[in-house]
Write an enzyme that holds these catalytic residues in place. Sequence first.
Site: not given
Length: 358
Positions: A38, A253
């Site tokens: 999955k 940042y």
Amino acid sequence: MSYRSRKTQAIINLSALKNNYNKVDDLAPQSKTIAVIKANAYGHGAIEVAKSLHSMVPAFAVAFIDEAIVLRAAGITLPILILEGPLDKEDFVLAQLHNFWLMIHNTEQVSWLTQQPSYKKNLWLKINTGMNRLGFTPEYAEEILENFTNEQKKGLVLCSHFSNADEIDNPKTQTQITCLTTLSKKHSCQFSLANSIGIINWPESHADFNRPGIALYGANPIKNMPIKLEPVMTLQSTVIALRKLCVGESVGYGGAWQAKKASVIATVAIGYADGYPRNAQAGTPVFINNQLAPLAGRVSMDMITVDVTNLADVSLGDVVELWGENLHVEVVAEYMNTINYELLTCVSARVPKVYINK
């Protein structure tokens, strides 16, 4: 293959995948070992993984029917278990057509089943033994089983899922095992309980079918593993810039990381748009030139910055391993306060996968 100037990629070692499957399968020789693929095979590419394991496994398992349809379109012919079961009554038609095994876990699905007398594929009945996500109580399951036809009971598999199997001293797991085995013996049904951790930690949970997932991909489901698994995915990129910083200069940042001494910073072409988590903290290791180096500053959309001050001979184009063969994903996950499952499944579609047999 189309041209790629950016060298960020996920290398998928299919030989390691097959070796891991064999090691897990050997732990439970009396069981049939279904390969859970999955979530795009936990980020490794469901089609290629399925093709690689096709001659080795009795069946595959995916989360929902859409994932199974993709596999059928790619030529995968083995039975596929749908773990979330039918989400629409029309799913029974598709299941009949494509040889899907459906997991039934709620009353609406039971109602749909009664309207589909032609559906005669293997049914799986989900029993809630304590996970409290999906499934019927054992008492209600008894009522359902009484109404199943003999043909429906033929090949029926009772299924449950562990909630605390990684805690070897937790009595809840033994309670779950006892609950499901008792029910299966009473109704002479096959059953399935063991996931990766169950196969490794709880031999008494080995049943007609086991359902390993994460272990197939060489990511350890528990600490102190009794078997050595091989990482299947190596996520890597390259150094695209080198910069010298003076004391007090910041990186990235917000200027969250500042140089405490004269430093060298390597910029690496991978970021949160590639699935490298934005919440990775300064100090998270990467592997460059056979050495570990710490993350410096915040993760950007397309880049990270790494402190390589103490590394010798770092150059533009050097390969950087984010996790994989040399730096296990569990180590990286601990620095990010997450789990190996999340890191592997979150690698984004813009990261090309390169399949090898090594």
